[in-house]
Enzyme design. Structure first.
Site, PDB file in Angstrom:
ATOM      1  CG  HIS A  74       4.462   3.992   7.823  1.00 20.74           C
ATOM      2  ND1 HIS A  74       5.471   3.109   8.078  1.00 20.74           N
ATOM      3  CD2 HIS A  74       3.902   3.602   6.644  1.00 20.74           C
ATOM      4  CE1 HIS A  74       5.524   2.215   7.090  1.00 20.74           C
ATOM      5  NE2 HIS A  74       4.578   2.488   6.202  1.00 20.74           N
TER       6      HIS A  74
ATOM      7  CD  GLU B 143       0.562   5.958   4.004  1.00 23.41           C
ATOM      8  OE1 GLU B 143       0.625   5.521   5.168  1.00 23.41           O
ATOM      9  OE2 GLU B 143       0.375   5.223   2.999  1.00 23.41           O
TER      10      GLU B 143
ATOM     11  CG  ASP C  90       3.877   1.557   1.074  1.00 26.15           C
ATOM     12  OD1 ASP C  90       4.284   1.012   2.123  1.00 26.15           O
ATOM     13  OD2 ASP C  90       2.934   2.378   1.063  1.00 26.15           O
ATOM     14  CG  ASP C  91       1.942  -2.254   1.115  1.00 33.16           C
ATOM     15  OD1 ASP C  91       2.297  -3.132   1.915  1.00 33.16           O
ATOM     16  OD2 ASP C  91       1.736  -1.071   1.445  1.00 33.16           O
TER      17      ASP C  91
HETATM   18  N1  ADE Z   1       1.042  -1.146   6.090  1.00 31.52           N
HETATM   19  C1  ADE Z   1       1.319  -1.577   4.863  1.00 31.52           C
HETATM   20  N2  ADE Z   1       1.373  -0.548   4.007  1.00 31.52           N
HETATM   21  C2  ADE Z   1       1.156   0.567   4.735  1.00 31.52           C
HETATM   22  C3  ADE Z   1       1.097   1.948   4.431  1.00 31.52           C
HETATM   23  N3  ADE Z   1       1.276   2.419   3.197  1.00 31.52           N
HETATM   24  N4  ADE Z   1       0.803   2.807   5.430  1.00 31.52           N
HETATM   25  C4  ADE Z   1       0.613   2.365   6.663  1.00 31.52           C
HETATM   26  N5  ADE Z   1       0.665   1.083   7.006  1.00 31.52           N
HETATM   27  C5  ADE Z   1       0.937   0.179   6.048  1.00 31.52           C
HETATM   28 ZN    ZN Z   2       4.429   1.690   4.238  1.00 29.14          ZN
END
Ligand code: ADE
Ligand code: ZN
Length: 357
Positions: free
Chosen positions: A206, A209, A287-288
């Site tokens: 990552h 972001e 992502d989540d």
């Molecule tokens: N862990 C889970 N989602 C994340 C995200 N978007 N950025 C960084 N760590 C994460």
């Molecule tokens: Zn992520």
């Protein structure tokens, strides 16, 4: 062969996107834990949650930045204890991925979130792996695992979890770097990523972001990653954008995540069209998904709905990029690309026939 799909009508796009084969390359499997599953696992494991109900938990999903999300995400993941828990979590995701016509998924997992609570890493990896095997057998989804280091912890802690994971080296294809970005530059993990490369592991991180473009550069130059997760802040540095385009360095972009975590105010303000236009290998990912309001097709459909610059040509490009950026053999990439192209070619023929009628 040139692929020209711009005359496919916009109205055909949602159905085309839904039906198209696609790869998902940025999904934290712990981020696919829906509130209902969190409550069910808490019940099964005799744990009490600090929320009265599923609705109360969901109501807490109002994030102001990455850290405000991570605090709740780690609390949610704390209900995972047994091998079966990890299997069930991943299987829930695979059922949703199959409905979205995901044919290939590379799943991030955060072992330190679990080993720090005393969960053996064997439960984590074996449960996830068993779900991957069943996804191939029952759903036709090809899936692999990427072990992520938590960047708010030390490099020594990363080495420690890597040592614990190495007996299962054959069950994961690569390593990543996630969690709180600001104040934790990629350089902090230079030695452990070098060790992973020696093990033949793929490396991703990552970067960009919430953190600055310099973190993208050091992920490339110091960690020697093969993909950047997110990376959207590269546009603060035009020379970096040019470099990413020249190297065809994939960015795994997560539009709904970016809005939920206030990286962009709205989808309409997302810079993904600009990145595509600059020739970057951009992919769309969830992502989540349990926390950000949508799985892969939700991300794709809401994105094209919000951004008139994204038409059929760009939609095809995003899906073609998802295969290009995946960690699979060239023959497999070519096979999925052929399926994707056939679907878009058929839609283009339908459009042409409609025009002539
Ligand atoms: N862990 C889970 N989602 C994340 C995200 N978007 N950025 C960084 N760590 C994460
Ligand atoms: Zn992520």
């Amino acid at each position: 062969m040139a692929h020209a799909f711009s005359h496919i009508p916009r109205s055909a796009l949602p159905e085309l996107l839904r039906r198209a084969p696609k790869a998902e390359l940025h999904i934290h499997i712990e981020g696919s834990l829906e509130p209902e599953r969190i409550f069910a696992l808490a019940h099964r494991n005799g744990l009490t949650l600090p929320y009265a109900s599923v609705d109360a938990l969901r109501a807490a999903y109002a994030f102001t930045d990455l850290q405000s999300f991570l605090d709740i995400y780690y609390a949610g993941a704390s209900v995972l204890l047994t091998e079966q828990d990890f299997f069930d979590m991943a299987w829930d995701y695979f059922l949703r991925a199959a409905a979205d016509h995901v044919v290939h998924a590379e799943l991030f997992f955060d072992p330190q979130t679990h080993t720090e609570r005393g969960v053996p890493i064997a439960h984590v990896i074996q449960g996830l792996h068993r779900a991957c095997v069943q996804a191939q057998a029952q759903l036709g989804i090809d899936a692999s695992l990427i072990l992520c280091f938590l960047r708010h912890l030390s490099e020594d802690a990363a080495f420690e979890v890597l040592e614990q994971a190495l007996p299962w080296r054959h069950l994961f294809i690569g390593v990543g770097l996630d969690s709180s970005e600001r104040g934790h530059p990629p350089e902090k993990f230079a030695r452990v990523f070098a060790r992973c490369a020696e093990q033949g592991l793929r490396c991703v991180a990552h970067a960009g972001e919430e953190g600055p473009p310099a973190y993208i550069t050091s992920a490339l130059d110091v960690l020697k990653v093969q993909r950047i997760d997110h990376g959207v802040r590269c546009t603060d540095d035009p020379a970096l954008v040019q470099r990413l385009a020249q190297e065809r360095m994939p960015l795994t972009v997560c539009p709904l995540s970016n809005v939920k975590l206030c990286v962009f105010k709205t989808l309409a303000e997302h810079n993904l069209p600009q990145l595509l236009e600059a020739g970057l290998c951009v992919t769309v990912n969830s992502d989540d998904p349990a926390y950000f309001g949508g799985y892969l097709n939700d991300n794709l459909l809401q994105l094209v709905d919000a951004l008139p610059q994204l038409g059929p040509q760009q939609a095809w490009q995003l899906l073609a990029n998802s295969f290009e950026a995946s960690f699979v053999a060239p023959e497999q990439k070519a096979a999925w690309r052929a399926e994707l192209d056939a679907l878009f070619d058929a839609a283009a023929r339908d459009a042409a026939a409609g025009l002539q009628a």
